[in-house]
Design a protein around this motif. Structure first.
Motif, mmCIF file in Angstrom:
data_model
loop_
_atom_site.group_PDB
_atom_site.id
_atom_site.type_symbol
_atom_site.label_atom_id
_atom_site.label_comp_id
_atom_site.label_asym_id
_atom_site.label_seq_id
_atom_site.Cartn_x
_atom_site.Cartn_y
_atom_site.Cartn_z
ATOM 1 N N ILE A 137 -2.123 5.501 -14.419
ATOM 2 C CA ILE A 137 -3.263 6.227 -13.840
ATOM 3 C C ILE A 137 -3.219 6.153 -12.318
ATOM 4 N N TYR A 138 -2.933 4.955 -11.804
ATOM 5 C CA TYR A 138 -2.880 4.770 -10.346
ATOM 6 C C TYR A 138 -1.769 5.620 -9.736
ATOM 7 N N TYR A 139 -0.611 5.636 -10.392
ATOM 8 C CA TYR A 139 0.520 6.438 -9.896
ATOM 9 C C TYR A 139 0.164 7.923 -9.892
ATOM 10 N N TYR A 140 -0.475 8.375 -10.974
ATOM 11 C CA TYR A 140 -0.866 9.789 -11.063
ATOM 12 C C TYR A 140 -1.857 10.150 -9.962
ATOM 13 N N VAL A 141 -2.854 9.280 -9.748
ATOM 14 C CA VAL A 141 -3.863 9.544 -8.710
ATOM 15 C C VAL A 141 -3.220 9.554 -7.331
ATOM 16 N N ARG A 142 -2.337 8.579 -7.058
ATOM 17 C CA ARG A 142 -1.660 8.510 -5.762
ATOM 18 C C ARG A 142 -0.749 9.718 -5.555
ATOM 19 N N LEU A 143 -0.040 10.100 -6.614
ATOM 20 C CA LEU A 143 0.858 11.257 -6.519
ATOM 21 C C LEU A 143 0.069 12.527 -6.235
ATOM 22 N N LYS A 144 -1.039 12.676 -6.952
ATOM 23 C CA LYS A 144 -1.895 13.850 -6.759
ATOM 24 C C LYS A 144 -2.436 13.889 -5.335
ATOM 25 N N LYS A 145 -2.865 12.715 -4.844
ATOM 26 C CA LYS A 145 -3.393 12.625 -3.486
ATOM 27 C C LYS A 145 -2.304 12.926 -2.464
ATOM 28 N N SER A 146 -1.103 12.405 -2.698
ATOM 29 C CA SER A 146 0.017 12.632 -1.782
ATOM 30 C C SER A 146 0.377 14.105 -1.705
ATOM 31 N N ILE A 147 0.415 14.755 -2.874
ATOM 32 C CA ILE A 147 0.736 16.189 -2.907
ATOM 33 C C ILE A 147 -0.348 16.989 -2.205
ATOM 34 N N ARG A 148 -1.618 16.597 -2.459
ATOM 35 C CA ARG A 148 -2.728 17.314 -1.822
ATOM 36 C C ARG A 148 -2.678 17.170 -0.311
ATOM 37 N N GLU A 149 -2.385 15.948 0.178
ATOM 38 C CA GLU A 149 -2.297 15.727 1.622
ATOM 39 C C GLU A 149 -1.131 16.501 2.228
ATOM 40 N N GLU A 150 -0.020 16.545 1.486
ATOM 41 C CA GLU A 150 1.143 17.290 1.980
ATOM 42 C C GLU A 150 0.833 18.778 2.077
ATOM 43 N N GLU A 151 0.142 19.299 1.045
ATOM 44 C CA GLU A 151 -0.217 20.717 1.056
ATOM 45 C C GLU A 151 -1.242 21.015 2.146
ATOM 46 N N GLN A 152 -2.168 20.080 2.372
ATOM 47 C CA GLN A 152 -3.154 20.272 3.442
ATOM 48 C C GLN A 152 -2.463 20.272 4.803
ATOM 49 N N ALA A 153 -1.457 19.410 4.949
ATOM 50 C CA ALA A 153 -0.698 19.374 6.203
ATOM 51 C C ALA A 153 0.061 20.677 6.407
ATOM 52 N N THR A 169 0.800 -1.230 0.000
ATOM 53 C CA THR A 169 0.000 0.000 0.000
ATOM 54 C C THR A 169 0.830 1.277 0.000
ATOM 55 N N LYS A 170 2.084 1.175 0.395
ATOM 56 C CA LYS A 170 2.895 2.385 0.519
ATOM 57 C C LYS A 170 3.311 2.913 -0.845
ATOM 58 N N PHE A 171 3.450 4.227 -0.918
ATOM 59 C CA PHE A 171 3.798 4.883 -2.174
ATOM 60 C C PHE A 171 5.173 4.424 -2.661
ATOM 61 N N GLU A 172 6.091 4.178 -1.718
ATOM 62 C CA GLU A 172 7.461 3.807 -2.093
ATOM 63 C C GLU A 172 7.578 2.344 -2.506
ATOM 64 N N ASP A 173 6.486 1.567 -2.408
ATOM 65 C CA ASP A 173 6.526 0.147 -2.792
ATOM 66 C C ASP A 173 6.296 -0.061 -4.280
ATOM 67 N N ILE A 174 6.245 1.005 -5.048
ATOM 68 C CA ILE A 174 5.881 0.896 -6.468
ATOM 69 C C ILE A 174 6.858 0.030 -7.245
#
Length: 360
Positions: free
Chosen positions: A142-158, A77-82
């Motif tokens: 597509i999955y990588y793009y969605v996960r990356l977008k989500k990760s960036i959004r969460e980082e910016e929200q933090a 599940t982790k982003f770095e496990d790609i």
């Protein structure tokens, strides 16, 4: 296979129903064309039957590999496990294509009573593996793009949450700072004036604190509102200093709807009063004007012989809040004769929105 839409989006990054349907049909025609060219050399009925074989293998490969993708994403599940996930996916694609080809040919032989011998690896299986890998790469992209977008959004929200927390801390600093100084003023009034003067001062002070409470949750307020607060503050200080303290207001009507950090003007006025002599011999005049899209506060430097202890909140507080909210800075000028501070007049659009500055 046709799981709920929410689950498909969760593990695949998008609703792939139509992507599957259209993709399977296209790939079945592509593989049929590459290996059989059925529609170019056979009668239509035989061509459809031949194409159905390609469709059968395409469906099996797609469904199995898609299931493997979902299982791998549940496990890793982790982003770095790609990297690990992609290696395992490729091995799964190779194994699936070979296994489906072997079992599929056995099934077709039993059904059609015709010998469907598995063809050579280089002739059929290798191209199918390449095509399957390219198709599944779309899922991963597509999955990588969605996960990356989500990760960036969460980082910016933090980041935004941290900025807001710091702003709240600074606002909470400014309010006790104001209370501390007004209580000192009240003490002086009690020492020097009548009880009635002290009561009147407390009444005016309550009006000022009403503004502080009303603007407590806002990062910006209009200059119009801030002026009301600042003028009330000057009125309170006049109880202590009388005509020895004078504020000259030169604010055009057009500037009143511009935005300013709450309590910033009051802190500047307080700073001027706190660090300069205010007496009959040396009255203090503070000039407040609008120039170059800034609110400018100017006073003559009249240093006290004995400086009272500073809480170090005022100017640093304003500077930090402006930087966090808008990225703009205040300007401090000291020519040993006059002290001038310019704070930007903002528009609502000047307020930073961190999620809008995200770069993929």
């Amino acid at each position: 296979m046709f799981a709920k839409k929410e689950k498909r989006i969760k593990y695949l990054g998008f609703n792939d129903f139509w992507f599957m349907v259209i993709g399977i049909i296209i790939l079945s025609f592509v593989t049929d064309y590459l290996f059989s060219k059925s529609f170019f050399r056979l009668p239509i009925i035989e061509a459809i039957i031949s194409w159905s074989v390609s469709l059968f293998f395409t469906i099996c490969n797609w469904v199995i590999i898609r299931k493997v993708i979902i299982l791998l994403r549940k496990k890793y599940t982790k982003f770095e496990d790609i990297g690990k996930r992609l290696v395992l996916l490729f091995l799964a694609i190779v194994g699936t294509v070979i296994l489906v080809d072997f079992i599929g040919n056995k099934i077709l032989t039993l059904i059609f009573k015709k010998n469907y011998n598995a063809q050579s690896f280089s002739k059929v299986l290798l191209p199918v593996i390449i095509i399957s890998t390219m198709t599944m790469a779309i899922y991963e992209a597509i999955y990588y793009y969605v996960r990356l977008k989500k990760s960036i959004r969460e980082e910016e929200q933090a980041k935004q949450a941290m900025v807001q927390a710091e702003l709240d801390t600074l606002k909470n600093q400014a309010q006790p700072h104001f209370l501390f100084n007004t209580l000192n003023t009240l003490r002086d009034i009690i020492d020097q004036n009548s009880k009635e003067d002290a009561k009147e001062f407390v009444d005016k002070l309550s009006n000022v604190y009403r503004f502080i409470l009303e603007s407590g949750n806002a990062n910006l307020t209009t200059l119009r509102q801030e002026l009301k607060f600042a003028q009330s503050y000057i009125h309170i200080q006049s109880e202590r200093f009388g005509k020895n303290l004078k504020a000259n207001w030169d604010i055009p009507e057009r500037a009143l709807d511009r935005m300013i950090v709450p309590m910033s003007l009051q802190l500047l006025l307080e700073n001027a009063i706190k660090h300069n002599v205010v007496s009959k011999a040396k009255p203090l005049a503070i000039h407040i004007e609008v120039a170059n899209d800034c609110l400018v506060v100017t006073n003559k430097i009249q240093p006290k012989s004995t400086q009272i202890p500073s809480t170090k909140v005022g100017l640093k507080n304003i500077e930090k809040r402006y930087r966090l909210i808008s990225g703009k800075s205040i300007l401090i000028e000291n020519d040993k004769n006059k002290f001038r501070i310019s704070i930007p007049l903002l528009k609502p659009s000047d307020q930073k929105k961190h999620h809008e500055h995200t770069h993929n």
